[in-house]
Design an enzyme around this catalytic site. Structure first.
Site, PDB file in Angstrom:
ATOM      1  N   LYS A 250     -10.951   3.515  18.142  1.00  0.00           N
ATOM      2  CA  LYS A 250      -9.487   3.484  18.239  1.00  0.00           C
ATOM      3  C   LYS A 250      -9.101   3.425  19.714  1.00  0.00           C
ATOM      4  O   LYS A 250      -9.537   4.239  20.514  1.00  0.00           O
ATOM      5  CB  LYS A 250      -8.898   4.739  17.579  1.00  0.00           C
ATOM      6  CG  LYS A 250      -7.382   4.735  17.449  1.00  0.00           C
ATOM      7  CD  LYS A 250      -6.901   5.926  16.634  1.00  0.00           C
ATOM      8  CE  LYS A 250      -5.398   5.867  16.395  1.00  0.00           C
ATOM      9  NZ  LYS A 250      -4.915   6.996  15.555  1.00  0.00           N
ATOM     10  N   GLU A 335       0.502  14.782   1.918  1.00  0.00           N
ATOM     11  CA  GLU A 335       1.772  15.484   1.803  1.00  0.00           C
ATOM     12  C   GLU A 335       1.869  16.299   0.517  1.00  0.00           C
ATOM     13  O   GLU A 335       2.426  17.398   0.499  1.00  0.00           O
ATOM     14  CB  GLU A 335       2.929  14.485   1.863  1.00  0.00           C
ATOM     15  CG  GLU A 335       3.087  13.782   3.201  1.00  0.00           C
ATOM     16  CD  GLU A 335       2.232  12.531   3.335  1.00  0.00           C
ATOM     17  OE1 GLU A 335       2.305  11.870   4.385  1.00  0.00           O
ATOM     18  OE2 GLU A 335       1.475  12.219   2.378  1.00  0.00           O
ATOM     19  N   ARG A 363       7.131  11.557  -0.449  1.00  0.00           N
ATOM     20  CA  ARG A 363       5.866  11.330  -1.148  1.00  0.00           C
ATOM     21  C   ARG A 363       5.445  12.555  -1.967  1.00  0.00           C
ATOM     22  O   ARG A 363       4.580  12.450  -2.832  1.00  0.00           O
ATOM     23  CB  ARG A 363       4.773  10.984  -0.125  1.00  0.00           C
ATOM     24  CG  ARG A 363       4.986   9.657   0.583  1.00  0.00           C
ATOM     25  CD  ARG A 363       4.145   9.520   1.847  1.00  0.00           C
ATOM     26  NE  ARG A 363       2.729   9.538   1.595  1.00  0.00           N
ATOM     27  CZ  ARG A 363       1.985   8.467   1.316  1.00  0.00           C
ATOM     28  NH1 ARG A 363       2.559   7.276   1.223  1.00  0.00           N
ATOM     29  NH2 ARG A 363       0.689   8.569   1.124  1.00  0.00           N
TER      30      ARG A 363
END
Length: 584
Positions: A250, A335, A363
């Protein structure tokens, strides 16, 4: 104006064009595309690290496959910048005048090479399974490829998708982009299993992909173009579900992003040479005020557990984690789990404080309703939301309407720092039911708190007038006052009332307004359909009172500035005053 007319990318008008490129040219292309990501993000903001790390995989996909016959579904799609450059949208990266021509996520209205508008995690595998089944039902051909990051694997939907993908009897390729990061650090035991696979070059016996029934391929360097091309060639046209696990870096190609992966997951405009933000945060923030208060409460003996789902930086939670590591929980991108764990903590006697963005909290609607509210547990939820100028994938305007549908939850909206602290202290020390608190989406406003107890709901009279009453919820309390001041200059003295809860009405106050008023105007920093104003309208439905509701319209706005949205929704003192005069 094209800033790089000499770039190879200028020769690419469709994905098939790169099939004629040599390996050195493909590597040059990857370098150019990285530079364009950096230049654009440094200028207007955007996702940095995810795109830098996925460039070779993106080029390799389009080199081997034939898009759009072969379809790639990007998880979250925040790392599809390179894909956009190769699919006819390069001008939006080469020419600063066109930087805003495309969104930061996949968008079917932009290109036939994009299939879904997505910006939330863990969806790609399930979407790909559905597309693969549709292909088979219709007797069509083509590869279906899902591209999902390791961070997204922590989401329950990813597991559900994998579970159903593994029994598919036809082509499906799932690329697991393993860069050892979520938005922040990965959380949970799953990531030790991925680490074992990386350490063993994909040979570890504890391979949960093969246990589920997938064919499994591993690429130790997913930033090696030749290796990625070979890997894609091996799995292309497979007749059963395949996992292609690739190890990537990344932020590759930009050392500040490699050194600070969380900081450069997404960034505001920054200096390319140093990586420093062009506009440094200044002054006190609501997040800091909350962290300071939680620290005090923990030291005073409160059994607080601060929780979030992979977005600690948004709320300065790393500071709390450093001071109280045993009182901090990051569930990763999960979540639903975060809210249900909070319910368990509350039932066990702890004081869970969940931090979540409005766009992600939705969500976990079922967990809010079934696990928290149905059990009437004193979970505290700090919500970051409001009308903003961002992508339609990340709107923060639906929290009041969806929380309004759930019994037992008191959704409080402070207008200044003193009210925020009063609400938080009340929730931590006295509340016996679920409490949500909207963090004002503005610079810190200093003020006083007129209340210390927020049950039952009680409104405060800020300014006394007649004929018209303005009810400004939360941050729009200031808008109500400014509108009243403007009307006063025109000779009309109106009433300003400060409500504190978006979900519970002060019916006594509303009834009292009927004596001297014939118009009530509600202001809220959220969608008006099903919101606070809707409750007020319902209250007056069988009465003579006229009600005007102001807030966000029921639509998905996309990259429209907040100032422009305020004009569209008439959320300025001038437009409100004009509307009020026209309705009298």
């Amino acid at each position: 104006m094209n800033q790089h007319p000499d770039y190879l990318l200028n020769k690419v008008t469709r994905p098939a064009d790169i099939k004629a490129f040599s390996m050195p040219e493909l590597k040059q292309l990857a370098s150019e595309m990285r530079q364009l990501v950096l230049e654009k993000d440094a200028a207007i903001s955007g996702h940095v690290g995810p795109n830098l790390g996925a460039m070779e995989a993106t080029i390799a996909f389009h080199y081997v496959f034939d898009s759009p016959k072969d379809k790639i579904i990007w998880d979250i799609s925040h790392l599809a910048y390179g894909h956009k450059m190769l699919t006819g949208r390069k001008e939006a990266f080469l020419d600063p005048d066109h930087y805003h021509d495309v969104s930061g996520y996949s968008a079917p209205d932009e290109s036939e090479h994009d299939f879904f508008t997505v910006g939330h995690t863990s969806t790609s595998v399930a979407l790909a399974v559905g597309m693969a089944k549709a292909r088979d039902v219709l007797g069509q051909q083509g590869n279906i490829v899902a591209f999902i990051g390791d961070g997204s694997l922590s989401g329950g939907l990813a597991f559900e998708g994998l579970n159903n993908a593994s029994v598919l009897k036809s082509n499906l390729i799932i690329v697991v982009n393993d860069n050892q990061m979520s938005i922040a650090e990965n959380q949970g035991g799953l990531y030790q299993a991925l680490a074992d696979l990386r350490a063993s070059n994909g040979q570890a016996k504890n391979n949960f992909f093969t246990v589920m029934g997938f064919d499994y391929h591993y690429v130790s360097d997913g930033n090696d173009l030749k290796a990625m091309i070979t890997a894609f060639e091996e799995v292309k046209d497979s007749t059963s579900p395949v996992i292609l696990h690739i190890n990537t870096l990344k932020g590759k190609g930009y050392q500040p992003a490699v050194n600070n992966k969380e900081r450069f997951h997404w960034s505001n405009p920054f200096d390319l040479k140093t990586g420093r933000l062009l506009k440094q945060p200044s002054g006190e923030s609501y997040a800091q005020i909350i962290m300071d208060e939680l620290d005090k409460q923990v030291k005073a003996g409160q059994p607080i557990v601060a929780m979030n789902a992979a977005i600690p930086g948004t709320f300065k939670l790393h500071e709390f984690e450093a001071k109280h590591p045993d009182r901090y929980l990051d569930t990763g991108i999960a979540e639903q789990d975060c809210l249900t764990e909070a319910a368990g903590l509350a039932k066990g006697g702890a004081k869970p404080v969940v931090f979540q963005n409005s766009t992600f909290l939705q969500r976990a609607y079922d967990q809010l309703s079934h696990d928290v509210a149905l059990n009437d547990l004193p979970v505290i939820i700090m919500v970051n939301g409001g009308i903003n100028g961002g992508s339609k994938t990340h709107l923060g305007i639906f929290d009041i309407p969806y929380l309004n549908t759930i019994p037992n939850i008191n959704y409080l909206h402070p207008s200044n720092q003193a009210e925020l602290l009063a609400m938080l202290r009340w929730a931590l020390t006295k509340a016996k039911h679920p409490v949500a608190i909207r963090i004002p989406s503005q610079p810190v406003v200093l003020g006083t708190a007129l209340q210390e107890d927020f049950a039952p709901s009680h409104y405060d009279l800020v300014r006394e007038g007649k004929t018209v009453a303005l009810l400004g919820l939360g941050k729009f309390a200031q808008l109500a006052v400014k509108t009243a001041e403007l009307l006063a200059k025109k000779g009309r003295q109106v009433t300003v009332v400060k409500p504190y809860s978006a979900t519970n009405l002060d019916e006594e106050c509303l009834s009292g307004l009927e004596a001297k008023h014939r118009l009530v105007v509600t202001l809220e920093d959220a969608s008006i359909v099903g919101g606070f104003g809707s409750l007020v309208s319902q209250f007056y439905a069988d009465k003579a009172m006229k009600v005007l509701n102001y807030g966000a319209a029921k639509k998905f706005t996309d990259n429209i500035s907040q100032a422009e949205l305020y004009k569209q929704f008439h959320l300025t003192p001038e437009l409100l005053a004009q509307d009020i005069e026209e309705n009298l």
